[in-house]
Each structure stands twice: as C-alpha cells, then as structure tokens.
Design a protein around this motif. Structure first.
Motif, PDB file in Angstrom:
ATOM      1  N   VAL A 172       0.853  -1.189   0.000  1.00 55.25           N
ATOM      2  CA  VAL A 172       0.000   0.000   0.000  1.00 55.25           C
ATOM      3  C   VAL A 172       0.887   1.237   0.000  1.00 55.25           C
ATOM      4  O   VAL A 172       1.539   1.553   0.997  1.00 55.25           O
ATOM      5  CB  VAL A 172      -0.941   0.017   1.223  1.00 55.25           C
ATOM      6  CG1 VAL A 172      -1.992   1.118   1.053  1.00 55.25           C
ATOM      7  CG2 VAL A 172      -1.597  -1.342   1.422  1.00 55.25           C
ATOM      8  N   GLU A 173       0.907   1.932  -1.120  1.00 60.03           N
ATOM      9  CA  GLU A 173       1.716   3.139  -1.253  1.00 60.03           C
ATOM     10  C   GLU A 173       0.810   4.362  -1.382  1.00 60.03           C
ATOM     11  O   GLU A 173      -0.410   4.242  -1.523  1.00 60.03           O
ATOM     12  CB  GLU A 173       2.627   3.015  -2.481  1.00 60.03           C
ATOM     13  CG  GLU A 173       3.594   1.835  -2.377  1.00 60.03           C
ATOM     14  CD  GLU A 173       4.382   1.615  -3.647  1.00 60.03           C
ATOM     15  OE1 GLU A 173       5.622   1.658  -3.597  1.00 60.03           O
ATOM     16  OE2 GLU A 173       3.746   1.399  -4.707  1.00 60.03           O
ATOM     17  N   LYS A 174       1.426   5.530  -1.328  1.00 57.01           N
ATOM     18  CA  LYS A 174       0.663   6.776  -1.393  1.00 57.01           C
ATOM     19  C   LYS A 174       0.825   7.434  -2.749  1.00 57.01           C
ATOM     20  O   LYS A 174       1.933   7.614  -3.241  1.00 57.01           O
ATOM     21  CB  LYS A 174       1.129   7.740  -0.290  1.00 57.01           C
ATOM     22  CG  LYS A 174       0.288   8.999  -0.175  1.00 57.01           C
ATOM     23  CD  LYS A 174       0.738   9.835   1.031  1.00 57.01           C
ATOM     24  CE  LYS A 174      -0.132  11.074   1.214  1.00 57.01           C
ATOM     25  NZ  LYS A 174       0.289  11.872   2.381  1.00 57.01           N
ATOM     26  N   GLN A 175      -0.288   7.779  -3.355  1.00 56.60           N
ATOM     27  CA  GLN A 175      -0.286   8.526  -4.609  1.00 56.60           C
ATOM     28  C   GLN A 175      -1.150   9.755  -4.383  1.00 56.60           C
ATOM     29  O   GLN A 175      -2.361   9.653  -4.255  1.00 56.60           O
ATOM     30  CB  GLN A 175      -0.840   7.685  -5.754  1.00 56.60           C
ATOM     31  CG  GLN A 175      -0.790   8.369  -7.105  1.00 56.60           C
ATOM     32  CD  GLN A 175      -1.301   7.463  -8.202  1.00 56.60           C
ATOM     33  OE1 GLN A 175      -2.300   6.777  -8.040  1.00 56.60           O
ATOM     34  NE2 GLN A 175      -0.616   7.456  -9.329  1.00 56.60           N
ATOM     35  N   GLN A 176      -0.492  10.909  -4.317  1.00 55.42           N
ATOM     36  CA  GLN A 176      -1.169  12.134  -3.866  1.00 55.42           C
ATOM     37  C   GLN A 176      -1.701  11.863  -2.460  1.00 55.42           C
ATOM     38  O   GLN A 176      -0.949  11.543  -1.567  1.00 55.42           O
ATOM     39  CB  GLN A 176      -2.253  12.536  -4.861  1.00 55.42           C
ATOM     40  CG  GLN A 176      -1.708  12.888  -6.235  1.00 55.42           C
ATOM     41  CD  GLN A 176      -2.767  13.289  -7.222  1.00 55.42           C
ATOM     42  OE1 GLN A 176      -3.956  13.018  -7.058  1.00 55.42           O
ATOM     43  NE2 GLN A 176      -2.350  13.949  -8.287  1.00 55.42           N
ATOM     44  N   ASN A 177      -3.013  11.963  -2.248  1.00 57.79           N
ATOM     45  CA  ASN A 177      -3.549  11.719  -0.907  1.00 57.79           C
ATOM     46  C   ASN A 177      -4.298  10.393  -0.815  1.00 57.79           C
ATOM     47  O   ASN A 177      -5.085  10.179   0.117  1.00 57.79           O
ATOM     48  CB  ASN A 177      -4.488  12.860  -0.500  1.00 57.79           C
ATOM     49  CG  ASN A 177      -3.739  14.164  -0.293  1.00 57.79           C
ATOM     50  OD1 ASN A 177      -2.629  14.163   0.231  1.00 57.79           O
ATOM     51  ND2 ASN A 177      -4.332  15.261  -0.713  1.00 57.79           N
TER      52      ASN A 177
END
Length: 290
Positions: A172-177
């Motif tokens: 689980v990564e962050k892309q923008q918010n």
C-alpha cells in the motif's frame, strides 16, 4: 482439499463477473506505507462464490451534510432507483442539477477470503482467516493471475495452502492523498508449514462473503434519495410487490453496459467497512479516482 476442478469453477465465475450478497470487523484494515502478506482462499463448498463483487453508492447528503452510502441493487441484477434517478438527471437535467448528480459516486469492489500471513497493522490477525476487500487495481492483479498473462505461472497456486501455493503481497503506497496498490504482486511458491489437517480446517472455515455487506430494499433507496438528494420528506412506500415483478429485468452486466458514464474510476480502498467509512475512504469515494 482444494482441487483443480474447484479452481476451474472459480476461474469461470471470475471471468463472468458473477455476483452473489461476517461482519465488517472481519474485513482487513490496510494502511498506507505497509505491506501485507496473505494467501487467498477458495470457497471449497461453492467455488463459484469464492469472490463477491458489489457496487456502492455514496455522496454527501444535501440535507444533513453527512456522508451517506448504500449498496446498489444492481449488485444483484435488480433495478436500482438511485442509478435510475442519477442517470435521468445527467441526461435531461439542467446544469445545476447535473453538477449535483455528479457528486453521487458508484464504486465497484470485490471481496475474497484470505489466510493472513503477515498483518503489520493487526498482528493478532496472523494465522487467521479475514476478508480482503479490494478495488480495481488489485482486481486486475488477481484476474491476471487467474485468467490472464500470469495464469500459467500462478493459476490455482494462489488458492493453494500447501508448499506449492503462492502468497499475495499487498503493498500500500501513497499517490497524492490516496492509496495505490499497483506494486502488489503474487510471489514464488512458499511453504506455510501447515499440516494437511490444518489446511482442510482452514478451507472449511471461510467467511460467507454475502453476509459481509448489508443491503436496503428498493423502497428504502427511494426514501434515501428523497431525503438526502432532493431534501424532501421520505415518501410513502412505492410498493415492493410492484417493484419485485421487474426487479430482475436486467443483469448487472447489461445495466453497466447501458450506463457506462455512471461508473467512475474508483481507487482501491480496503480500509473501514461498508457501513462506516473513515475520512480517507469517504474522500476517495467522493473523488472517484482510479
């Protein structure tokens, strides 16, 4: 024991996107910045029900300002008043009403049982059976392993609890918010150290995925639309008996094909439950991002 014939039933069901309707507490909570390791589990008694695909409506109430949501009856191939009213406004409404209707999102999700190997958020889940809730990004990865380019390498191994089975690592990564799951993948076969009797015990204890989400009747969805979109008092019941006669007129696939613009690109959000969403999931549903 899981067999190749069971896998063929699962494969056929997933390819046809068959839909069927545990508690939200049994759904895994996934957090940005963490990696989860699971092995997917089949429903050995009814392989075609190993996956459950469903659709959810959600928007911020124009009456109360609170986020409201409900399972779409198109999940079961039935008429859905919220889909019908939204579609009608988008086709025939004025610009103000169209902008208002665009805030009503329709998200697509899947459920599958999973044997938890490593849950960094809730370590107590390790060695237990939980429900993995996922969206289109993980759906694509799983479908590729079952029916796509990766089927020769993985195929039935993704459901196999023996040393021949393959884990799913959910990154689980962050892309923008928002969370993104595109780096998730199935791994090479590995031994979980489970005896044959333990494997059979696990296969026999999967959750009934149809009980993991709750649904409302046609009349209740009409009342929800009246109250939270039109800001009117709840109307008298429209007559469930009359609705029932046409409720199964169109299957899910036909309903979706007839209204393609009603399907936003929803990101995978596996946090929270289907009745109480956290802020991150609410914002995701509102944005309708991939």
């Amino acid at each position: 024991m899981f067999t190749s014939s069971m896998f063929q039933s699962i494969k056929s069901a997933l390819a046809k996107s068959e839909t069927q309707n545990s508690s939200y507490r049994d759904i895994m909570k996934l957090e940005i910045g963490k990696t989860y390791t699971v092995r997917l589990l089949p429903n050995v008694n009814n392989p075609a029900k190993s996956f459950f695909q469903y659709f959810m409506h959600g928007w911020t109430s124009f009456a109360t300002g609170e986020f409201v949501q409900a399972l779409s009856l198109q999940t079961f191939g039935e008429r859905d008043p919220i889909s019908e009213e939204r579609y009608k406004i988008l086709r025939l409404g004025n610009e103000e009403d169209k902008k208002k209707a665009e805030t009503v999102t329709r998200g697509e999700k899947w459920l599958v049982n999973a044997y938890v190997i490593d849950d960094p958020t809730n370590p107590d889940n390790n060695g237990t059976i939980k429900i993995l809730r996922y969206g289109r990004q993980l759906a694509k990865i799983i479908d590729q392993a079952v029916n796509g380019d990766d089927a020769d390498e993985f195929g039935p191994r993704i459901f196999d609890l023996s040393k021949e089975g393959c884990n799913l690592k959910i990154k689980v990564e962050k892309q923008q918010n928002f969370p993104t799951y595109v780096s998730s993948r199935f791994t090479s076969p590995s031994d979980l150290g489970l005896s044959e009797s333990k494997i059979n015990e696990i296969y026999g204890k999967v959750h009934d995925l149809e009980r993991a989400v709750s649904s409302r009747s046609y009349d209740e969805l009409v009342e929800m639309w009246q109250e939270h979109f039109l800001c009117k008092s709840a109307p008298a019941a429209v007559g469930a008996a009359a609705v029932k006669s046409v409720a199964t007129a169109a299957p899910v696939a036909a309903s979706v094909a007839a209204q393609p613009e009603l399907l936003p690109n929803n990101s995978d959000s596996d946090d929270g439950d289907d009745d109480i969403l956290d802020d991150e999931t609410v914002q995701e549903l509102l944005k309708g991002l991939e």
